[in-house]
Design a protein around this motif. Structure first.
Motif, PDB file in Angstrom:
ATOM      1  N   MET A 177      85.109  -8.581  49.032  1.00  0.00           N
ATOM      2  CA  MET A 177      83.690  -8.972  49.066  1.00  0.00           C
ATOM      3  C   MET A 177      82.832  -8.304  47.995  1.00  0.00           C
ATOM      4  O   MET A 177      82.245  -8.989  47.149  1.00  0.00           O
ATOM      5  N   PHE A 178      82.710  -6.982  48.020  1.00  0.00           N
ATOM      6  CA  PHE A 178      81.735  -6.304  47.149  1.00  0.00           C
ATOM      7  C   PHE A 178      81.845  -6.762  45.690  1.00  0.00           C
ATOM      8  O   PHE A 178      80.840  -7.033  45.030  1.00  0.00           O
ATOM      9  N   SER A 179      83.081  -6.843  45.173  1.00  0.00           N
ATOM     10  CA  SER A 179      83.266  -7.148  43.738  1.00  0.00           C
ATOM     11  C   SER A 179      82.954  -8.609  43.423  1.00  0.00           C
ATOM     12  O   SER A 179      82.933  -9.006  42.252  1.00  0.00           O
ATOM     13  N   ARG A 180      82.689  -9.422  44.461  1.00  0.00           N
ATOM     14  CA  ARG A 180      82.497 -10.863  44.235  1.00  0.00           C
ATOM     15  C   ARG A 180      81.067 -11.326  44.530  1.00  0.00           C
ATOM     16  O   ARG A 180      80.805 -12.548  44.533  1.00  0.00           O
ATOM     17  N   VAL A 181      80.167 -10.380  44.826  1.00  0.00           N
ATOM     18  CA  VAL A 181      78.800 -10.770  45.194  1.00  0.00           C
ATOM     19  C   VAL A 181      77.787  -9.920  44.417  1.00  0.00           C
ATOM     20  O   VAL A 181      78.131  -8.813  43.963  1.00  0.00           O
ATOM     21  N   PRO A 182      76.534 -10.388  44.297  1.00  0.00           N
ATOM     22  CA  PRO A 182      75.521  -9.637  43.523  1.00  0.00           C
ATOM     23  C   PRO A 182      74.943  -8.469  44.329  1.00  0.00           C
ATOM     24  O   PRO A 182      73.786  -8.485  44.746  1.00  0.00           O
ATOM     25  N   LEU A 183      75.791  -7.487  44.570  1.00  0.00           N
ATOM     26  CA  LEU A 183      75.405  -6.343  45.414  1.00  0.00           C
ATOM     27  C   LEU A 183      75.177  -5.115  44.545  1.00  0.00           C
ATOM     28  O   LEU A 183      76.095  -4.683  43.836  1.00  0.00           O
ATOM     29  N   PRO A 184      73.948  -4.540  44.573  1.00  0.00           N
ATOM     30  CA  PRO A 184      73.720  -3.327  43.783  1.00  0.00           C
ATOM     31  C   PRO A 184      74.664  -2.198  44.224  1.00  0.00           C
ATOM     32  O   PRO A 184      74.884  -2.024  45.436  1.00  0.00           O
ATOM     33  N   ALA A 185      75.203  -1.448  43.275  1.00  0.00           N
ATOM     34  CA  ALA A 185      76.140  -0.361  43.599  1.00  0.00           C
ATOM     35  C   ALA A 185      75.518   0.637  44.581  1.00  0.00           C
ATOM     36  O   ALA A 185      76.197   1.157  45.466  1.00  0.00           O
ATOM     37  N   ALA A 186      74.202   0.823  44.480  1.00  0.00           N
ATOM     38  CA  ALA A 186      73.520   1.802  45.355  1.00  0.00           C
ATOM     39  C   ALA A 186      73.515   1.345  46.818  1.00  0.00           C
ATOM     40  O   ALA A 186      73.258   2.134  47.723  1.00  0.00           O
ATOM     41  N   ASN A 187      73.828   0.056  47.040  1.00  0.00           N
ATOM     42  CA  ASN A 187      73.822  -0.474  48.413  1.00  0.00           C
ATOM     43  C   ASN A 187      75.174  -0.305  49.098  1.00  0.00           C
ATOM     44  O   ASN A 187      75.335  -0.681  50.264  1.00  0.00           O
ATOM     45  N   VAL A 188      76.144   0.236  48.358  1.00  0.00           N
ATOM     46  CA  VAL A 188      77.476   0.466  48.923  1.00  0.00           C
ATOM     47  C   VAL A 188      77.627   1.959  49.221  1.00  0.00           C
ATOM     48  O   VAL A 188      77.559   2.790  48.323  1.00  0.00           O
ATOM     49  N   HIS A 189      77.798   2.276  50.486  1.00  0.00           N
ATOM     50  CA  HIS A 189      77.910   3.682  50.904  1.00  0.00           C
ATOM     51  C   HIS A 189      79.347   3.938  51.341  1.00  0.00           C
ATOM     52  O   HIS A 189      79.690   3.782  52.508  1.00  0.00           O
ATOM     53  N   ARG A 190      80.155   4.309  50.358  1.00  0.00           N
ATOM     54  CA  ARG A 190      81.583   4.516  50.596  1.00  0.00           C
ATOM     55  C   ARG A 190      81.820   5.907  51.183  1.00  0.00           C
ATOM     56  O   ARG A 190      81.109   6.860  50.850  1.00  0.00           O
TER      57      ARG A 190
END
Ligand code: 6PG
Length: 275
Positions: free
Chosen positions: A85-98
């Motif tokens: 999902m993440f790599s295929r959508v317009p999601l700002p990196a700051a919105n991913v909390h790994r």
């Protein structure tokens, strides 16, 4: 609690995707494992009616738990979600909390992730708009395994229990966080989950009513069942102000008899069969 039964994993994923775009969550805690991958791929699929209905730039994604491996590891939940999902959508990196599970010190990874949660939610216990969960064949959810000390953690938001059956640490959100979710959705598919789903529903029924004669069907403890106490970790998921939905497929529900719908009187709309 509602439980809806669908034909197969694809229909479960589609129902979950429809639920998510209608819910418009701004804070989401994602589970790992294999079951939710179909959903993540569907949400990111440009040919499907979901991707464009999600405000990716306004939605923050966290993880309910992680394996103690680096993000590029095949076992990494982050890697699975990033590929699906993440790599295929317009999601700002700051919105991913790994979860920083590459840290050799799993305890420190848990402490750092708790700090990330507190930065985003403030000091109060995080209240996720949506928490996605699965269930293991022995009744674990997130990385809260049977008999784990992590089940009793009531102050910390994230811990790093040692899981002897996996011979590894896991990093996981704790019950205070999971039970503060506004909407908790379990995705359960496949015949391998039929036993645990039947048990979870049956024994849940047990804790709500007069207990039957005490013989142990609980997880290999041989101890008499303590009425009122969850028998399986997944049963400890009972949000204070939130709804719990189980989206399952027929293979997982094959041992669930309609008799389980006796819970319906208690406001549970237990067994809805869907095409
Ligand atoms: C994980 C998960 C875990 C998962 C169950 C079910 O990291 O593995 O968060 O709790 O939901 O183990 O896994 P499957 O979907 O692979 O059956």
């Amino acid at each position: 609690m509602t439980l809806e039964i669908f034909n197969g994993p694809a229909e479960v994923a589609r129902a979950a995707a429809s639920y998510i775009v209608d819910l418009r969550p701004r804070s989401v805690a994602l589970s790992g494992g294999s079951t939710p991958r179909v959903l993540y791929e569907l949400l990111a699929d440009a040919n499907e009616p979901f991707r464009d209905r999600i405000a990716w730039d306004e939605t923050h994604f966290f993880f309910t738990d992680e394996r103690h491996v680096p993000p590029a590891d095949p076992d990494s939940n982050y890697r699975m979600v990033n590929e699906a999902m993440f790599s295929r959508v317009p999601l700002p990196a700051a919105n991913v909390h790994r979860i920083p599970a590459e840290n050799p010190d799993a305890e420190q990874a848990a402490v750092d992730y708790e700090a990330d949660l507190r930065r985003f939610f403030g000091e109060a216990v995080p209240a996720f708009d949506l928490i996605l969960l699965g269930v293991g064949e022995e009744g674990h959810t997130a990385s809260l395994f049977p008999h784990s000390s992590a089940l009793h953690e009531m102050k910390r938001l994230v811990v790093a229990p040692w899981v002897s059956k996996l011979d590894s640490y896991r990093i996981t959100m704790t019950l205070p966080v999971l039970n503060n979710g506004r909407s908790v959705v379990f995705l359960v598919t496949g015949a391998s989950k039929a036993e645990i789903l039947r048990e979870v529903i049956k024994t849940d029924k047990r804790t709500n009513e007069t207990p039957e004669p005490q013989h142990d069907t609980g997880p290999s403890s041989g101890q008499p069942i303590d009425p009122g106490q969850p028998i399986y970790p997944v049963q400890a998921i009972s949000p204070t102000n939130g709804a719990v939905s189980w989206l399952v497929d027929k293979a997982a529900a094959r041992l669930c008899s309609t008799s389980n719908s006796s819970n319906a009187g208690a406001g549970n709309d237990l067994l809805n069969k869907n095409p």
